[in-house]
Design a protein around this motif. Structure first.
Motif, PDB file in Angstrom:
ATOM      1  N   UNK A 139       1.981   0.193  62.938  1.00 58.66           N
ATOM      2  CA  UNK A 139       1.037   0.679  61.943  1.00 58.66           C
ATOM      3  C   UNK A 139       0.793  -0.385  60.866  1.00 58.66           C
ATOM      4  N   UNK A 140      -0.379  -0.330  60.266  1.00 58.82           N
ATOM      5  CA  UNK A 140      -0.697  -1.183  59.125  1.00 58.82           C
ATOM      6  C   UNK A 140      -0.142  -0.482  57.895  1.00 58.82           C
ATOM      7  N   UNK A 141       0.877  -1.065  57.274  1.00 57.81           N
ATOM      8  CA  UNK A 141       1.663  -0.354  56.269  1.00 57.81           C
ATOM      9  C   UNK A 141       1.627  -1.070  54.922  1.00 57.81           C
ATOM     10  N   UNK A 142       1.526  -0.269  53.871  1.00 57.86           N
ATOM     11  CA  UNK A 142       1.657  -0.778  52.503  1.00 57.86           C
ATOM     12  C   UNK A 142       2.655   0.094  51.761  1.00 57.86           C
ATOM     13  N   UNK A 143       3.481  -0.541  50.941  1.00 58.59           N
ATOM     14  CA  UNK A 143       4.387   0.205  50.070  1.00 58.59           C
ATOM     15  C   UNK A 143       4.104  -0.236  48.637  1.00 58.59           C
ATOM     16  N   UNK A 144       3.881   0.739  47.774  1.00 53.51           N
ATOM     17  CA  UNK A 144       3.556   0.448  46.376  1.00 53.51           C
ATOM     18  C   UNK A 144       4.685   0.941  45.478  1.00 53.51           C
TER      19      UNK A 144
ATOM     20  N   UNK B  62      12.017  -5.224  44.814  1.00 54.05           N
ATOM     21  CA  UNK B  62      13.118  -6.177  44.938  1.00 54.05           C
ATOM     22  C   UNK B  62      13.287  -6.648  46.378  1.00 54.05           C
ATOM     23  N   UNK B  63      12.743  -5.914  47.331  1.00 51.75           N
ATOM     24  CA  UNK B  63      12.858  -6.272  48.744  1.00 51.75           C
ATOM     25  C   UNK B  63      11.546  -6.802  49.301  1.00 51.75           C
ATOM     26  N   UNK B  64      10.748  -7.404  48.424  1.00 54.70           N
ATOM     27  CA  UNK B  64       9.440  -7.920  48.839  1.00 54.70           C
ATOM     28  C   UNK B  64       9.550  -8.901  49.999  1.00 54.70           C
ATOM     29  N   UNK B  65      10.479  -9.859  49.917  1.00 51.97           N
ATOM     30  CA  UNK B  65      10.601 -10.873  50.968  1.00 51.97           C
ATOM     31  C   UNK B  65      10.895 -10.231  52.321  1.00 51.97           C
ATOM     32  N   UNK B  66      11.848  -9.326  52.345  1.00 47.74           N
ATOM     33  CA  UNK B  66      12.208  -8.641  53.590  1.00 47.74           C
ATOM     34  C   UNK B  66      11.021  -7.870  54.150  1.00 47.74           C
ATOM     35  N   UNK B  67      10.364  -7.097  53.296  1.00 42.23           N
ATOM     36  CA  UNK B  67       9.271  -6.238  53.743  1.00 42.23           C
ATOM     37  C   UNK B  67       8.072  -7.046  54.222  1.00 42.23           C
ATOM     38  N   UNK B  68       7.738  -8.102  53.486  1.00 40.88           N
ATOM     39  CA  UNK B  68       6.573  -8.908  53.881  1.00 40.88           C
ATOM     40  C   UNK B  68       6.827  -9.656  55.181  1.00 40.88           C
ATOM     41  N   UNK B  69       8.075 -10.051  55.433  1.00 42.42           N
ATOM     42  CA  UNK B  69       8.392 -10.698  56.705  1.00 42.42           C
ATOM     43  C   UNK B  69       8.175  -9.749  57.880  1.00 42.42           C
ATOM     44  N   UNK B  70       8.309  -8.457  57.607  1.00 41.60           N
ATOM     45  CA  UNK B  70       8.100  -7.449  58.646  1.00 41.60           C
ATOM     46  C   UNK B  70       6.625  -7.062  58.777  1.00 41.60           C
ATOM     47  N   UNK B  71       5.789  -7.603  57.886  1.00 44.68           N
ATOM     48  CA  UNK B  71       4.359  -7.319  57.946  1.00 44.68           C
ATOM     49  C   UNK B  71       3.912  -6.181  57.062  1.00 44.68           C
ATOM     50  N   UNK B  72       4.744  -5.804  56.097  1.00 46.82           N
ATOM     51  CA  UNK B  72       4.421  -4.709  55.178  1.00 46.82           C
ATOM     52  C   UNK B  72       3.855  -5.275  53.884  1.00 46.82           C
ATOM     53  N   UNK B  73       2.714  -4.768  53.463  1.00 44.83           N
ATOM     54  CA  UNK B  73       2.119  -5.192  52.197  1.00 44.83           C
ATOM     55  C   UNK B  73       2.884  -4.535  51.058  1.00 44.83           C
ATOM     56  N   UNK B  74       3.363  -5.333  50.101  1.00 45.21           N
ATOM     57  CA  UNK B  74       4.132  -4.816  48.969  1.00 45.21           C
ATOM     58  C   UNK B  74       3.310  -4.969  47.695  1.00 45.21           C
ATOM     59  N   UNK B  75       3.175  -3.880  46.960  1.00 41.58           N
ATOM     60  CA  UNK B  75       2.408  -3.883  45.714  1.00 41.58           C
ATOM     61  C   UNK B  75       3.343  -3.474  44.587  1.00 41.58           C
ATOM     62  N   UNK B  76       3.449  -4.338  43.576  1.00 43.80           N
ATOM     63  CA  UNK B  76       4.337  -4.040  42.458  1.00 43.80           C
ATOM     64  C   UNK B  76       3.685  -4.363  41.134  1.00 43.80           C
ATOM     65  N   UNK B  77       4.383  -5.100  40.320  1.00 41.38           N
ATOM     66  CA  UNK B  77       3.883  -5.450  38.994  1.00 41.38           C
ATOM     67  C   UNK B  77       2.730  -6.434  39.078  1.00 41.38           C
ATOM     68  N   UNK B  78       1.823  -6.338  38.124  1.00 42.66           N
ATOM     69  CA  UNK B  78       0.727  -7.306  38.047  1.00 42.66           C
ATOM     70  C   UNK B  78       1.188  -8.586  37.364  1.00 42.66           C
TER      71      UNK B  78
END
Length: 224
Positions: free
Chosen positions: A34-39, A52-68
């Motif tokens: 699935x095309x996944x995003x976690x905010x 805090x787990x942006x690196x792990x999640x993005x390596x798996x192909x998950x878009x991470x949205x946090x602070x601007x």
């Protein structure tokens, strides 16, 4: 999981394990192609956040949205405008990790116009070991307060009663008893029973809700 609504808001008390659940949920979805995003909408608590787990999640192909505000040493309560992408783009399967407590849930209420009842799921992560959610009355009061400030309705309960790496089957079953009582009082179904993998394997198969095995991504190896 695939029967859940595309937008999934994850709420709960500090220490309930909602962020761990959110991350595990996102990883299970991406493993299903699935095309996944976690905010990460938590602008209240400074610790154990999904960003805090942006690196792990993005390596798996998950878009991470946090602070601007970008910067490892900077912590400012600012949410990126990118949060609107998974809310408006129907190609995303989205997990929104909402700040704990009613105060944290207020952030979600800011985006109320982008979702309507019936087009999202909001899961209340319940941990019977937290003082504020140890009884039926306290749990329901807490749930309703979050609904009011988030301006959205809870559609499912997640029994996530745990003692971190020391969790036992008895801990989960204790939480299940509470979750079932809350479910009966509110007419909100138990959606998931989450537990670390070794415990999930030992749970009875006839419990109300889907057993959801979890890996403790938010707990480093040196943490108890």
């Amino acid at each position: 999981m695939l029967k859940d609504k595309r937008l999934r808001f994850i709420i709960g008390h500090y220490g309930s394990g909602k962020t761990e659940f959110s991350i595990n949920y996102a990883i299970k979805l991406v493993k299903q192609d699935k095309k996944v995003a976690i905010a990460d909408l938590d602008v209240v608590n400074l610790y154990f956040r999904s960003r805090e787990k942006t690196d792990l999640l993005e390596k798996l192909g998950i878009k991470v949205i946090g602070s601007s505000i970008k910067g490892a040493a900077v912590d400012i309560p600012a949410i990126s405008a990118e949060i609107l992408a998974p809310m408006q783009d129907a190609s995303y399967e989205a997990i929104i990790d909402v700040g704990g407590d009613p105060a944290g849930a207020r952030t979600l209420g800011m985006y109320n116009k982008y979702f309507v009842q019936g087009e999202y799921d909001m899961f209340f992560v319940l941990n019977a070991n937290r003082p504020e959610t140890q009884t039926v009355e306290k749990s329901i009061e807490y749930l309703r307060k979050i609904e009011d400030t988030a301006r959205a309705k809870v559609t499912g309960i997640v029994n996530n009663t745990h003692m971190l790496k020391s969790t036992t089957v008895e801990d989960v079953l204790k939480g299940q008893e509470l979750a079932e009582k809350v479910s009966r009082k509110t007419n909100i179904p138990i959606k998931y029973i989450s537990a670390i993998e070794k415990v999930a394997k030992e749970l009875p198969k006839n419990l109300k809700g889907e057993i959801f095995p979890m890996t403790l991504y938010m707990r480093e190896e040196w943490m108890v």
